[in-house]
Enzyme design. Structure first.
Site, mmCIF file in Angstrom:
data_model
loop_
_atom_site.group_PDB
_atom_site.id
_atom_site.type_symbol
_atom_site.label_atom_id
_atom_site.label_comp_id
_atom_site.label_asym_id
_atom_site.label_seq_id
_atom_site.Cartn_x
_atom_site.Cartn_y
_atom_site.Cartn_z
ATOM 1 N N HIS A 142 2.863 -2.714 7.041
ATOM 2 C CA HIS A 142 1.772 -1.828 6.648
ATOM 3 C C HIS A 142 1.699 -0.639 7.603
ATOM 4 C CE1 HIS A 142 -0.613 -4.328 3.658
ATOM 5 N NE2 HIS A 142 0.349 -5.139 4.033
ATOM 6 N N HIS A 184 0.867 -1.174 0.000
ATOM 7 C CA HIS A 184 0.000 0.000 0.000
ATOM 8 C C HIS A 184 0.908 1.229 0.000
ATOM 9 C CE1 HIS A 184 -3.354 -2.557 2.018
ATOM 10 N NE2 HIS A 184 -3.380 -2.665 0.692
ATOM 11 N N GLU A 232 1.160 3.984 2.910
ATOM 12 C CA GLU A 232 1.522 3.585 4.270
ATOM 13 C C GLU A 232 3.039 3.627 4.398
ATOM 14 O OE1 GLU A 232 -0.438 -0.151 4.662
ATOM 15 O OE2 GLU A 232 -2.441 0.735 4.537
ATOM 16 N N GLU A 284 1.195 -3.798 11.443
ATOM 17 C CA GLU A 284 0.493 -2.527 11.289
ATOM 18 C C GLU A 284 1.139 -1.497 12.204
ATOM 19 O OE1 GLU A 284 -1.853 -1.840 9.230
ATOM 20 O OE2 GLU A 284 -2.696 -3.760 8.577
#
Length: 820
Positions: free
Chosen positions: A507, A411, A414, A579
């Protein structure tokens, strides 16, 4: 042509012939016949093309010697390879196990070198390739790395934050607007270095004089994505972010430049087209500010700046998707400065290239890290693959090493994942004893930027295919999704060679604070809870930033195409998504403070520490973490049962409960809605897979037969149900019969309303039945063994979904007791 040395004369009948013709056509310069091969000296060829011949030279005179020349060259090549191969072929690609000629054994090929021509320390770096629709300014944007000396605390809302009314360009003045942005309905066609051909347009307004205080906006550089700026007041601007290219969605990441600033003036910026209903800006997140003058004079880089922050829903959004706004005020430190505003710490494709070039320049690091091109993206940008390990003393030791696979930036918006990757690479390529031990134990396969195209153009989530790559790891479309296809293929080949201990994809998260992991729950009872040991260890090594309570191990259907789920199903037990928050930490000494780039890089180092703990031959830490996990899960199960009103002793069977029942779904992404074929294949797919319209039924008899067949439904329950079990189940299904099967007359009781049928399965069976059958007959549902039910033709129409009986208890069944 290359220079060839022959050690001895080679008699050739075409010596004089070849000399004359090569000299005539300008391909050879010598002193006389026989010079070409008889003297054993290098031939001197001219690297020029054939010049134009005069008209007196006929076509036959030209073609005949030329054909003989080519024939002789081919003959000479074959003779030289067969006769002089042992004398002439000298290759440095062959390696022998010993220098002794008598004990050399079979040779092996040397590891390929210089396969990555864009990254040697002395060579130029290939410039990024852009879609041909994108205009790109010539200035190169670079930022210094800097860590604030003091903690940067969250913004504390007062409740009196201003909610500005969106007026738009009708009442304001457009001061910046991108032209012809490719959105949904178009698709990527081609790319080139520098993007769109032709002169770069001046999109910002022109200043009327030195007193004009209008801000000058720009975003046509790497990772920039501002589409429009409207001036609605002297120091107030409404901003529209550009969606991901070839889509109309995913507006969250922002990064743009402003010039002609005024010092200590409260500028208000309002982004008007955000799509997510929740954001960390409502929990204290502050935007980032970078001053070019401060960076040059004081060495100050990115810092948090912003006040009067409000994240709210935009009124009057129309019938489409609701829009959300982010508004904040910022003060610039200098007059007429050049500043940048961003959602997160930028890390561009050129930043990665510069880092990898520095690795290639360092002899010590270059010996440990092999740089390869895994593939090329849609735009033709290389996707880098790093193989990091210590040289093994022998092939057996090299084959015994396990592998660890890490990746980041699937992504593109990010950017925190790249900073975590930087910290990991800095540590693993260093000279510390822990790094040496890790390189001795493992082979690290690292893909530091999976989606370079999206990073370059400033996308938040998608590639140039207009799709989220993290939903396409199962794809067969190699040409449409090359980055994830080649990554999966590389891991498949790696699994054939050695065990892969861990896979982790880095991420960023926009709705939760702290750092946490998403994993997959194992169904192997011998390894129950083992997939949670690594996250728990990481939380102990990074207690101020990593939250184990925020981790989730539920595998949702909408996440089946993600990297962690696909790699887990391929056989990697410890498969995770890391994350890292865009905000900050709510833990320990860093409570209520933003995470800096140094915090994110430290997390990469903590991953290395946790790998050593996880693989320690002394299993004390592992066993302690496993015992702690069992206690935590036990508490969660009792909590769940108490919510269901159950009071049950689970001392013997609690470890058989499905852990997914006590976990909520992962949140923070609605990108699964964008899953599907790439944009350029949609039109073709509609033509290929378009279903033919069914011919309308002509007679009432045909229509009645069709309705009657579609109302007959058969469901078979599996035959492995315990025979002595006493149970009852209730099945409710809406059935509407336009005509009664017996007399063909209309049934008023079934017209225009739903009929509910209750069926109780028989309980008088004393032996294990082979299966129960549920059928509709004469307008009623009947259940029982097949031989006791009246025969009804099996319908080929739609059927009810098969019910599967669990082989182990789960919380659903403990709460309702609707299973065996």
């Amino acid at each position: 042509m290359g220079v060839t040395f022959l050690p001895q004369p080679l008699p050739d009948p075409y010596d004089d012939f070849m000399y004359r013709h090569l000299q005539y056509y300008g391909y050879f310069q010598g002193s006389g016949p026989g010079f070409l091969w008889s003297r054993g000296e290098p031939c001197a060829y001219q690297g020029e093309h054939l010049e134009s011949f005069s008209g007196s030279l006929s076509k036959e005179c030209f073609l005949f010697p030329l054909i003989h020349f080519l024939t002789c060259c081919m003959t000479l090549s074959l003779v030289s390879l067969s006769v002089f191969a042992p004398l002439l072929v000298r290759s440095r690609q062959l390696l022998y196990n010993s220098d002794d000629k008598a004990d050399r054994g079979a040779p092996r090929l040397r590891e390929p070198r210089e396969l990555f021509p864009i990254l040697p320390g002395w060579g130029p770096v290939q410039a990024p390739r852009w879609p041909v629709e994108c205009e790109v300014i010539q200035e190169k944007v670079r930022h210094i790395e800097w860590v604030p000396p003091e903690p940067e605390y969250f913004y504390q809302p007062t409740g009196n934050e201003k909610v500005p009314e969106i007026v738009g360009e009708e009442k304001g003045t457009i001061v910046y607007q991108l032209q012809s942005v490719p959105t949904e309905g178009s698709y990527f066609t081609s790319s080139r270095v520098g993007g769109k051909r032709g002169a770069i347009q001046q999109l910002a307004v022109s200043l009327c004089g030195p007193e004009d205080d209008t801000l000058l906006f720009e975003s046509r550089f790497e990772s920039g994505n501002l589409q429009k700026a409207v001036r609605v007041d002297t120091y107030e601007y409404e901003l529209t972010l550009r969606p991901d290219l070839y889509t109309s969605r995913h507006t969250q990441w922002f990064y743009f430049r402003v010039q002609n600033t005024r010092r200590d003036v409260p500028y208000r910026f309002t982004i008007v087209n955000l799509l997510k209903p929740r954001s960390l800006y409502a929990a204290g997140l502050r935007p980032l500010l970078y001053s070019q003058r401060d960076a040059c004079s004081r060495g100050v880089g990115w810092r948090r700046e912003g006040g009067d922050i409000r994240y709210y829903r935009r009124g009057g959004g129309g019938a489409g998707r609701p829009r959300y706004c982010l508004t904040w005020t910022a003060r610039f430190p200098h007059d007429r400065d050049t500043c940048f505003l961003a959602h997160g710490y930028p890390y561009t494709y050129s930043d990665l290239q510069g880092y990898l070039r520095a690795v290639a320049r360092d002899p010590a690091q270059a010996r440990l890290c092999k740089l390869r091109a895994l593939c090329r993206s849609l735009a033709g940008n290389p996707v880098y693959l790093l193989t990091i390990t210590n040289p093994a003393p022998g092939p057996r030791q090299a084959a015994a090493k396990r592998a660890v696979v890490l990746s980041a930036r699937v992504h593109p918006g990010e950017s925190g994942g790249s900073w975590v990757m930087r910290g990991f690479l800095d540590f693993i390529l260093g000279g510390s004893p822990d790094a040496q031990l890790l390189r001795d134990l493992f082979v690290f396969k690292v893909v530091p930027m999976l989606n370079p195209d999206g990073v370059i153009v400033g996308n938040h989530r998608c590639s140039l295919a207009g799709r989220d790559l993290n939903r396409h790891y199962r794809t067969l479309l190699k040409d449409a999704f090359p980055c994830v296809w080649y990554t999966r293929n590389m891991i498949q080949r790696l699994l054939e060679e050695r065990e892969v201990l861990l896979y982790c994809d880095f991420h960023g998260h926009s709705r939760k604070n702290n750092v946490f992991l998403y994993g997959c729950s194992s169904s192997d009872h011998k390894r129950w809870l083992h997939e949670r040991v690594f996250p728990l260890m990481l939380s102990k090594n990074a207690p101020d930033t990593f939250s184990f309570q925020s981790c989730n191990f539920k595998v949702q259907k909408s996440r089946e195409g993600t990297g962690r789920v696909v790699m887990w199903r391929m056989g990697i037990r410890n498969s995770y998504t890391l994350e890292s928050t865009f905000g900050g930490s709510t833990l320990g000494s860093k409570r209520d403070t933003h995470l800096t780039t140094e915090d994110l890089k430290a997390l990469g180092r903590h991953i290395c520490d946790t790998l050593l703990d996880f693989c320690d031959p002394d299993q004390t830490k592992f066993i302690q973490c496993l015992a702690e996990l069992m206690e935590l899960v036990h508490q969660e199960i009792h909590k769940k049962l108490s919510e269901l009103g159950q009071d049950r002793n689970l001392e013997e069977s609690w470890s058989d409960i499905h852990l997914s029942d006590i976990e909520s779904s992962t949140s923070g992404s609605d990108s699964s809605l964008s899953d599907g074929l790439p944009a350029h294949l949609l039109n073709r797919a509609e033509k290929i897979f378009q279903k033919k319209k069914k011919k309308p039924l002509q007679t009432r008899r045909q229509r009645n037969a069709h309705y009657h067949n579609s109302s007959l439904t058969e469901i078979r329950f599996p035959g492995d149900m315990p025979g002595g079990a006493r149970f009852a189940t209730t099945l409710q299904k809406q059935l509407a019969f336009p005509k009664h099967p017996e007399n063909g007359s209309s049934s008023a009781g079934t017209q225009g309303r739903a009929r509910l049928h209750q069926v109780v399965l028989p309980q008088d069976s004393t032996r294990e039945p082979r299966g129960f059958t549920l059928r509709t007959h004469k307008g009623c549902l009947m259940a029982g063994p097949p031989h006791r039910l009246p025969h009804v033709p099996v319908s080929h129409g739609p059927s009810l979904p098969l019910r599967t009986w669990p082989t182990q208890p789960c919380l659903r069944d403990l709460g309702s007791r609707r299973g065996p």
